[in-house]
Design a protein around this motif. Structure first.
Motif, PDB file in Angstrom:
ATOM      1  N   THR A 331       0.811  -1.217   0.000  1.00 44.62           N
ATOM      2  CA  THR A 331       0.000   0.000   0.000  1.00 44.62           C
ATOM      3  C   THR A 331       0.845   1.267   0.000  1.00 44.62           C
ATOM      4  O   THR A 331       0.563   2.220  -0.728  1.00 44.62           O
ATOM      5  N   TYR A 332       1.903   1.294   0.818  1.00 46.57           N
ATOM      6  CA  TYR A 332       2.653   2.536   1.009  1.00 46.57           C
ATOM      7  C   TYR A 332       4.122   2.467   0.606  1.00 46.57           C
ATOM      8  O   TYR A 332       4.786   3.505   0.580  1.00 46.57           O
ATOM      9  N   GLY A 333       4.630   1.276   0.322  1.00 51.92           N
ATOM     10  CA  GLY A 333       6.071   1.121   0.145  1.00 51.92           C
ATOM     11  C   GLY A 333       6.705   2.013  -0.893  1.00 51.92           C
ATOM     12  O   GLY A 333       7.835   2.488  -0.717  1.00 51.92           O
ATOM     13  N   ASP A 334       6.014   2.289  -1.997  1.00 47.27           N
ATOM     14  CA  ASP A 334       6.594   3.060  -3.096  1.00 47.27           C
ATOM     15  C   ASP A 334       6.166   4.520  -3.120  1.00 47.27           C
ATOM     16  O   ASP A 334       6.549   5.262  -4.027  1.00 47.27           O
ATOM     17  N   ILE A 335       5.382   4.948  -2.149  1.00 51.06           N
ATOM     18  CA  ILE A 335       4.928   6.342  -2.125  1.00 51.06           C
ATOM     19  C   ILE A 335       6.055   7.235  -1.626  1.00 51.06           C
ATOM     20  O   ILE A 335       6.626   7.012  -0.557  1.00 51.06           O
ATOM     21  N   GLU A 336       6.384   8.254  -2.398  1.00 46.05           N
ATOM     22  CA  GLU A 336       7.481   9.160  -2.048  1.00 46.05           C
ATOM     23  C   GLU A 336       6.954  10.373  -1.300  1.00 46.05           C
ATOM     24  O   GLU A 336       5.936  10.965  -1.675  1.00 46.05           O
ATOM     25  N   VAL A 337       7.646  10.729  -0.232  1.00 49.10           N
ATOM     26  CA  VAL A 337       7.287  11.896   0.563  1.00 49.10           C
ATOM     27  C   VAL A 337       8.532  12.751   0.767  1.00 49.10           C
ATOM     28  O   VAL A 337       9.664  12.280   0.646  1.00 49.10           O
ATOM     29  N   SER A 352      13.884  13.599   0.665  1.00 51.26           N
ATOM     30  CA  SER A 352      12.806  12.828   0.061  1.00 51.26           C
ATOM     31  C   SER A 352      13.115  11.345   0.214  1.00 51.26           C
ATOM     32  O   SER A 352      14.273  10.933   0.180  1.00 51.26           O
ATOM     33  N   SER A 353      12.089  10.559   0.409  1.00 47.33           N
ATOM     34  CA  SER A 353      12.253   9.126   0.534  1.00 47.33           C
ATOM     35  C   SER A 353      10.903   8.467   0.314  1.00 47.33           C
ATOM     36  O   SER A 353       9.870   9.145   0.214  1.00 47.33           O
ATOM     37  N   THR A 354      10.887   7.155   0.223  1.00 52.99           N
ATOM     38  CA  THR A 354       9.627   6.434   0.158  1.00 52.99           C
ATOM     39  C   THR A 354       9.186   6.079   1.570  1.00 52.99           C
ATOM     40  O   THR A 354      10.006   5.936   2.478  1.00 52.99           O
ATOM     41  N   LEU A 355       7.890   5.952   1.736  1.00 47.10           N
ATOM     42  CA  LEU A 355       7.381   5.553   3.037  1.00 47.10           C
ATOM     43  C   LEU A 355       7.877   4.166   3.425  1.00 47.10           C
ATOM     44  O   LEU A 355       8.027   3.862   4.608  1.00 47.10           O
ATOM     45  N   GLY A 356       8.167   3.345   2.433  1.00 49.81           N
ATOM     46  CA  GLY A 356       8.706   2.031   2.728  1.00 49.81           C
ATOM     47  C   GLY A 356      10.063   2.099   3.388  1.00 49.81           C
ATOM     48  O   GLY A 356      10.364   1.318   4.298  1.00 49.81           O
ATOM     49  N   ASP A 357      10.883   3.045   2.957  1.00 47.75           N
ATOM     50  CA  ASP A 357      12.233   3.167   3.504  1.00 47.75           C
ATOM     51  C   ASP A 357      12.254   3.779   4.902  1.00 47.75           C
ATOM     52  O   ASP A 357      13.211   3.585   5.651  1.00 47.75           O
ATOM     53  N   ILE A 358      11.224   4.540   5.247  1.00 45.31           N
ATOM     54  CA  ILE A 358      11.195   5.197   6.560  1.00 45.31           C
ATOM     55  C   ILE A 358      10.039   4.651   7.408  1.00 45.31           C
ATOM     56  O   ILE A 358       9.556   5.331   8.319  1.00 45.31           O
ATOM     57  N   ALA A 359       9.614   3.437   7.103  1.00 45.03           N
ATOM     58  CA  ALA A 359       8.437   2.865   7.764  1.00 45.03           C
ATOM     59  C   ALA A 359       8.552   2.887   9.281  1.00 45.03           C
ATOM     60  O   ALA A 359       7.577   3.189   9.989  1.00 45.03           O
ATOM     61  N   ASP A 360       9.739   2.584   9.815  1.00 47.58           N
ATOM     62  CA  ASP A 360       9.909   2.529  11.272  1.00 47.58           C
ATOM     63  C   ASP A 360       9.704   3.883  11.929  1.00 47.58           C
ATOM     64  O   ASP A 360       9.362   3.953  13.117  1.00 47.58           O
ATOM     65  N   GLY A 361       9.932   4.951  11.180  1.00 49.12           N
ATOM     66  CA  GLY A 361       9.756   6.280  11.732  1.00 49.12           C
ATOM     67  C   GLY A 361       8.370   6.848  11.515  1.00 49.12           C
ATOM     68  O   GLY A 361       8.061   7.939  11.997  1.00 49.12           O
ATOM     69  N   VAL A 362       7.522   6.120  10.790  1.00 46.32           N
ATOM     70  CA  VAL A 362       6.176   6.611  10.461  1.00 46.32           C
ATOM     71  C   VAL A 362       5.098   5.784  11.124  1.00 46.32           C
ATOM     72  O   VAL A 362       4.212   6.329  11.797  1.00 46.32           O
ATOM     73  N   PHE A 363       5.158   4.481  10.956  1.00 46.85           N
ATOM     74  CA  PHE A 363       4.068   3.612  11.400  1.00 46.85           C
ATOM     75  C   PHE A 363       4.293   3.113  12.823  1.00 46.85           C
ATOM     76  O   PHE A 363       5.426   2.872  13.240  1.00 46.85           O
ATOM     77  N   THR A 364       3.193   2.936  13.541  1.00 45.39           N
ATOM     78  CA  THR A 364       3.276   2.513  14.946  1.00 45.39           C
ATOM     79  C   THR A 364       2.553   1.196  15.216  1.00 45.39           C
ATOM     80  O   THR A 364       2.828   0.545  16.218  1.00 45.39           O
TER      81      THR A 364
END
Length: 418
Positions: A331-337, A352-364
């Motif tokens: 769902t979110y791995g390739d979305i760039e923010v 800039s990065s993808t949500l997949g690469d920063i998942a640990d800092g975004v999702f709880t």
């Protein structure tokens, strides 16, 4: 429980009393507790009924907040197996029956309840639905609904007729036994939680479910009905419709401006209409997860119990989440923010990065810790429909929270400029 009159009629609704009894041989049961940042690119959800593409548009600079309800909108927001032990070691009385009596709490002086919600604890001044199930204790204005034992669909399970609250320590940590299984609180013959319970020498008790902004679901029918009309009017007038990174609706208006539907009331109304069973409605269950996320407090993680109580006790709906599928990476791995990353010297660097690469800092949300009980197999599971649905909603909430903040501190090492 009566469903809101303006929704599609004939759809089954559930109340707290719509419980599933455990086998009589089972004398205990485990439970569940359980920027400029702009979305670019797309993600694909897997929920029942549709694809739920994310990140198809920008939020834009011409965001219009004029439609928000001041009472509920934050003006700053833009952008294994086997039974667990009984607490106290004494077990519960064999002749106990009926749902537990839930204690009422004093009103919170810092409550953000809107004026139309009335005084907490005063039923005469509180709009919304009453208790249509005389044998079911719904608590005082839903303020004392507790984390309870639930099945794979999120329905509360009963043991000998009791809905069973999960035990928590005073610091809010769930009590588990040596096998990692949740511990249930003891109840007396009247179905009340026994006072003064301890586990391993520490005081334990029930954990109240926090609703936060989803309290708007108690609004009188005309409030949510008007919010739905407002949202659909804007959608109908738009020249194009896309989604932001969290799956919220982004509109291109006739004058060329871009706006996001981020009003909590409008999103809750869209959620309610989507899950009420109207097959002609243009949105699906993937969209519903984003609608519900946008209706909640962006900083407060969602739980299975909050969603279950919201659906059954407050909104009076029974969403079909059977075989609901969700995958965070897909769902979110390739979305760039993009955001401003804090540096040790106090400066900020555009990143800039993808949500997949920063998942640990975004999702709880961690689905492995959100176990529920599967009566069919008499075991704990972490891949249930209600867990997948809650995971999808909370992940969307987490993305909204990330997008709202223009600066973050995600990296240990300084980010080189350029």
């Amino acid at each position: 429980m009566e469903m809101r009159a303006w929704m599609l009629t004939g759809v089954a609704a559930i109340a707290l009393g719509a419980t599933t009894a455990l086998p009589t041989a089972f004398d205990g049961a485990p439970g569940a507790n359980t920027a400029f940042a702009q979305g670019q690119g797309q993600g694909q959800g897997q929920g029942q009924g549709g694809s739920g593409q994310r990140g198809g548009g920008d939020r834009g600079e011409d965001h219009d907040d004029s439609d928000h309800d001041d009472a509920t909108h934050d003006d700053s927001e833009h952008g294994t197996g086997g039974p667990p032990p009984q607490a106290g070691g004494g077990g519960r009385p064999e002749d106990a029956g009926g749902p537990p009596t839930l204690r009422a709490e004093e009103a919170d002086e810092d409550s953000d309840r809107p004026a139309w919600a009335g005084r907490e604890g005063d039923r005469e001044q509180t709009p919304g639905r009453g208790n249509s199930e005389p044998g079911v204790s719904k608590g005082d204005l839903y303020g004392d609904l507790y984390v309870v034992l639930r099945d794979t669909d999120g329905d509360p399970l009963t043991v000998d007729g009791f809905v069973r609250p999960i035990a928590y320590y005073e610091d809010g940590t769930m009590v588990v036994d040596a096998d990692g299984q949740p511990v249930l609180l003891d109840l007396n013959e009247e179905g009340e939680i026994v006072a003064g319970q301890t586990y391993d020498g520490l005081a334990i008790g029930p954990e109240e479910v926090e609703f936060g902004r989803t309290n708007v679901g108690r609004a009188p029918d005309p409030v949510l009905e008007h919010s739905l009309e407002e949202a659909l009017t804007k959608i109908d007038a738009a020249t194009s419709i896309t989604y932001d990174a969290a799956g919220r609706i982004v509109l291109t208006n006739p004058d060329g401006t871009i706006s996001t539907i981020d009003s909590p009331l409008e999103n809750l109304a869209l959620y309610l209409q989507t899950v009420a069973g109207d097959d002609t409605f243009i949105f699906d269950m993937d969209d519903a997860t984003s609608f519900l996320a946008a209706a909640t407090d962006k900083t407060q993680p969602l739980t299975i119990d909050e969603i279950a109580y919201l659906n059954s006790n407050i909104l009076g709906v029974d969403p079909d989440i059977t075989e609901f599928l969700y995958d965070r990476t897909e769902t979110y791995g390739d979305i760039e923010v993009s955001w401003l990353e804090a540096q040790p010297d106090g400066s900020y660097v555009p990143v800039s990065s993808t949500l997949g690469d920063i998942a640990d800092g975004v999702f709880t949300f961690d689905p492995s810790t959100a176990v529920v009980y599967d009566s069919a197999t008499n075991s704990f599971v972490s891949d249930a429909d209600i867990i997948a649905f809650t995971n999808a909603v909370d992940d969307a909430r987490a993305v909204i929270n990330f997008l709202h903040e223009p600066t973050h501190d995600l990296y240990t090492d300084p980010v080189p400029e350029g």
